[in-house]
Design a protein around this motif. Structure first.
Motif, mmCIF file in Angstrom:
data_model
loop_
_atom_site.group_PDB
_atom_site.id
_atom_site.type_symbol
_atom_site.label_atom_id
_atom_site.label_comp_id
_atom_site.label_asym_id
_atom_site.label_seq_id
_atom_site.Cartn_x
_atom_site.Cartn_y
_atom_site.Cartn_z
ATOM 1 N N GLU A 75 -34.583 2.839 24.124
ATOM 2 C CA GLU A 75 -35.218 1.612 23.650
ATOM 3 C C GLU A 75 -36.685 1.879 23.355
ATOM 4 O O GLU A 75 -37.353 2.601 24.092
ATOM 5 C CB GLU A 75 -35.089 0.503 24.688
ATOM 6 C CG GLU A 75 -33.662 0.042 24.848
ATOM 7 C CD GLU A 75 -33.521 -1.177 25.728
ATOM 8 O OE1 GLU A 75 -34.338 -2.111 25.579
ATOM 9 O OE2 GLU A 75 -32.594 -1.183 26.543
ATOM 10 N N TYR A 76 -37.143 1.291 22.246
ATOM 11 C CA TYR A 76 -38.545 1.424 21.863
ATOM 12 C C TYR A 76 -38.956 0.161 21.115
ATOM 13 O O TYR A 76 -38.307 -0.217 20.129
ATOM 14 C CB TYR A 76 -38.763 2.665 20.986
ATOM 15 C CG TYR A 76 -40.197 2.835 20.561
ATOM 16 C CD1 TYR A 76 -41.156 3.306 21.452
ATOM 17 C CD2 TYR A 76 -40.595 2.492 19.276
ATOM 18 C CE1 TYR A 76 -42.480 3.443 21.065
ATOM 19 C CE2 TYR A 76 -41.925 2.630 18.882
ATOM 20 C CZ TYR A 76 -42.856 3.096 19.783
ATOM 21 O OH TYR A 76 -44.168 3.225 19.395
ATOM 22 N N ARG A 80 -33.116 -1.136 20.286
ATOM 23 C CA ARG A 80 -32.238 -0.276 21.085
ATOM 24 C C ARG A 80 -31.463 0.653 20.145
ATOM 25 O O ARG A 80 -30.822 0.199 19.196
ATOM 26 C CB ARG A 80 -31.279 -1.129 21.892
ATOM 27 C CG ARG A 80 -30.286 -0.312 22.666
ATOM 28 C CD ARG A 80 -29.416 -1.215 23.486
ATOM 29 N NE ARG A 80 -29.820 -0.991 24.862
ATOM 30 C CZ ARG A 80 -29.197 -1.461 25.899
ATOM 31 N NH1 ARG A 80 -28.178 -2.265 25.763
ATOM 32 N NH2 ARG A 80 -29.608 -1.163 27.105
ATOM 33 N N PHE A 81 -31.533 1.957 20.437
ATOM 34 C CA PHE A 81 -30.861 2.978 19.639
ATOM 35 C C PHE A 81 -29.757 3.652 20.447
ATOM 36 O O PHE A 81 -29.976 4.005 21.611
ATOM 37 C CB PHE A 81 -31.845 4.091 19.234
ATOM 38 C CG PHE A 81 -32.946 3.638 18.333
ATOM 39 C CD1 PHE A 81 -32.760 3.614 16.958
ATOM 40 C CD2 PHE A 81 -34.173 3.254 18.847
ATOM 41 C CE1 PHE A 81 -33.792 3.214 16.119
ATOM 42 C CE2 PHE A 81 -35.208 2.851 18.018
ATOM 43 C CZ PHE A 81 -35.014 2.828 16.646
ATOM 44 N N ALA A 82 -28.614 3.874 19.829
ATOM 45 C CA ALA A 82 -27.604 4.790 20.356
ATOM 46 C C ALA A 82 -27.915 6.134 19.702
ATOM 47 O O ALA A 82 -28.096 6.209 18.482
ATOM 48 C CB ALA A 82 -26.208 4.326 19.983
ATOM 49 N N VAL A 83 -28.000 7.180 20.508
ATOM 50 C CA VAL A 83 -28.378 8.496 19.989
ATOM 51 C C VAL A 83 -27.269 9.498 20.280
ATOM 52 O O VAL A 83 -26.803 9.610 21.421
ATOM 53 C CB VAL A 83 -29.696 9.001 20.634
ATOM 54 C CG1 VAL A 83 -30.116 10.335 20.020
ATOM 55 C CG2 VAL A 83 -30.802 7.965 20.510
ATOM 56 N N THR A 84 -26.848 10.223 19.258
ATOM 57 C CA THR A 84 -25.885 11.309 19.404
ATOM 58 C C THR A 84 -26.143 12.312 18.289
ATOM 59 O O THR A 84 -26.826 12.000 17.312
ATOM 60 C CB THR A 84 -24.432 10.782 19.362
ATOM 61 O OG1 THR A 84 -23.540 11.825 19.761
ATOM 62 C CG2 THR A 84 -24.064 10.268 17.983
ATOM 63 N N HIS A 85 -25.595 13.494 18.424
ATOM 64 C CA HIS A 85 -25.784 14.488 17.361
ATOM 65 C C HIS A 85 -24.880 14.185 16.165
ATOM 66 O O HIS A 85 -25.327 14.144 15.030
ATOM 67 C CB HIS A 85 -25.522 15.893 17.896
ATOM 68 C CG HIS A 85 -25.775 16.971 16.890
ATOM 69 N ND1 HIS A 85 -27.021 17.195 16.341
ATOM 70 C CD2 HIS A 85 -24.948 17.878 16.306
ATOM 71 C CE1 HIS A 85 -26.949 18.205 15.478
ATOM 72 N NE2 HIS A 85 -25.699 18.630 15.436
ATOM 73 N N ARG A 86 -23.601 13.951 16.457
ATOM 74 C CA ARG A 86 -22.644 13.673 15.389
ATOM 75 C C ARG A 86 -21.452 12.942 15.984
ATOM 76 O O ARG A 86 -21.288 12.875 17.203
ATOM 77 C CB ARG A 86 -22.173 14.946 14.710
ATOM 78 C CG ARG A 86 -21.326 15.815 15.627
ATOM 79 C CD ARG A 86 -20.785 17.015 14.907
ATOM 80 N NE ARG A 86 -19.992 17.818 15.839
ATOM 81 C CZ ARG A 86 -19.119 18.708 15.468
ATOM 82 N NH1 ARG A 86 -18.906 18.929 14.192
ATOM 83 N NH2 ARG A 86 -18.441 19.402 16.356
ATOM 84 N N HIS A 87 -20.596 12.429 15.120
ATOM 85 C CA HIS A 87 -19.358 11.810 15.561
ATOM 86 C C HIS A 87 -18.245 12.288 14.648
ATOM 87 O O HIS A 87 -18.399 12.284 13.420
ATOM 88 C CB HIS A 87 -19.473 10.284 15.516
ATOM 89 C CG HIS A 87 -18.431 9.613 16.334
ATOM 90 N ND1 HIS A 87 -17.129 9.507 15.925
ATOM 91 C CD2 HIS A 87 -18.498 9.024 17.558
ATOM 92 C CE1 HIS A 87 -16.429 8.879 16.847
ATOM 93 N NE2 HIS A 87 -17.229 8.577 17.848
ATOM 94 N N ARG A 88 -17.157 12.715 15.232
ATOM 95 C CA ARG A 88 -16.055 13.259 14.432
ATOM 96 C C ARG A 88 -15.521 12.250 13.404
ATOM 97 O O ARG A 88 -14.953 12.637 12.396
ATOM 98 C CB ARG A 88 -14.922 13.729 15.342
ATOM 99 C CG ARG A 88 -15.217 15.047 16.021
ATOM 100 C CD ARG A 88 -14.059 15.445 16.930
ATOM 101 N NE ARG A 88 -14.153 16.772 17.488
ATOM 102 C CZ ARG A 88 -15.038 17.184 18.374
ATOM 103 N NH1 ARG A 88 -15.983 16.380 18.785
ATOM 104 N NH2 ARG A 88 -15.010 18.409 18.852
ATOM 105 N N SER A 89 -15.673 10.966 13.677
ATOM 106 C CA SER A 89 -15.182 9.934 12.756
ATOM 107 C C SER A 89 -16.253 9.481 11.770
ATOM 108 O O SER A 89 -16.148 8.402 11.182
ATOM 109 C CB SER A 89 -14.667 8.731 13.550
ATOM 110 O OG SER A 89 -13.588 9.115 14.365
ATOM 111 N N ASP A 104 -29.134 -1.645 18.263
ATOM 112 C CA ASP A 104 -29.597 -2.209 16.998
ATOM 113 C C ASP A 104 -29.453 -1.206 15.858
ATOM 114 O O ASP A 104 -29.433 -1.573 14.691
ATOM 115 C CB ASP A 104 -31.067 -2.622 17.100
ATOM 116 C CG ASP A 104 -31.287 -3.659 18.181
ATOM 117 O OD1 ASP A 104 -30.632 -4.720 18.136
ATOM 118 O OD2 ASP A 104 -32.110 -3.399 19.086
ATOM 119 N N ALA A 105 -29.392 0.081 16.202
ATOM 120 C CA ALA A 105 -29.298 1.154 15.207
ATOM 121 C C ALA A 105 -28.783 2.416 15.893
ATOM 122 O O ALA A 105 -28.781 2.512 17.121
ATOM 123 C CB ALA A 105 -30.666 1.425 14.577
ATOM 124 N N VAL A 106 -28.368 3.371 15.084
ATOM 125 C CA VAL A 106 -27.866 4.655 15.581
ATOM 126 C C VAL A 106 -28.751 5.770 15.031
ATOM 127 O O VAL A 106 -29.112 5.759 13.850
ATOM 128 C CB VAL A 106 -26.406 4.887 15.150
ATOM 129 C CG1 VAL A 106 -25.903 6.249 15.615
ATOM 130 C CG2 VAL A 106 -25.500 3.773 15.670
#
Length: 180
Positions: A75-76, A80-89, A104-106
């Motif tokens: 959160e900043y 609120r951000f979801a953070v990941t490198h990649r998603h197979r889908s 709120d964003a990825v």
């Protein structure tokens, strides 16, 4: 300021140069969306950034995977951000990850292609790669709190994609406030 970087792919150093290096040093928070590659690079980012929140990528070694998660929530300034490198889908999976974390964003990495896309239900920000653009423009993202209406509690961020030379080539806005 929040700075987002990804896909460093280095063995011993952060490969930070120019405006990207300045932005990381100046930022209140730095998010790295994976693929440091080797543990000394993670250490270099932790030394350069006042606050680092990172996830590991598919090319990160076991020492990095032992220290940081595959996905996290950051959160900043009311966003609120979801953070990941990649998603197979792909983008659908990224949006589902974001919704599952009430984001709120990825933020993601992996493609080395800088982009901001808000057409799929949740905004997706990929800062590209500052160090190994692989035919794309080298880049990072800089986000600052919006000053539109200081009485609003929802928050929001003004963002831009920036090259290490300091050229801004895309601007965007992310609204906050999906969390309670």
């Amino acid at each position: 300021m929040l700075v987002v970087v990804s896909d460093t792919h280095a063995r011993e150093e952060s490969k930070l140069q120019g405006r990207t290096a300045e932005a990381v040093r100046e930022a209140e928070l730095v998010v790295h969306a994976g693929d440091f590659y080797r543990e000394p690079v993670l250490d270099a980012f932790q030394s350069a950034a006042a606050g680092l929140r990172a996830v590991y990528g598919n090319n990160d070694d076991a020492a990095i995977r032992d220290r940081i998660p595959e996905a996290r929530t950051v959160e900043y300034a009311g966003v609120r951000f979801a953070v990941t490198h990649r998603h197979r889908s792909g983008d659908t999976g990224l949006v589902m990850l974001g919704r599952g974390r009430d984001a709120d964003a990825v933020i993601c990495g992996h493609s080395h292609r800088p982009r901001f896309d808000d057409a799929g239900g949740l905004p997706i920000l990929n800062p590209g790669s500052h160090a190994q653009p692989r035919g794309n423009r080298p880049a990072h993202a800089e986000l600052t709190p919006s000053d539109d209406d200081p009485t609003e509690d929802e928050g929001g961020l003004e963002g831009k994609l920036v090259t290490p030379d300091g050229e801004t080539f895309e601007t965007f806005r992310i609204e906050g406030g999906s969390t309670e």
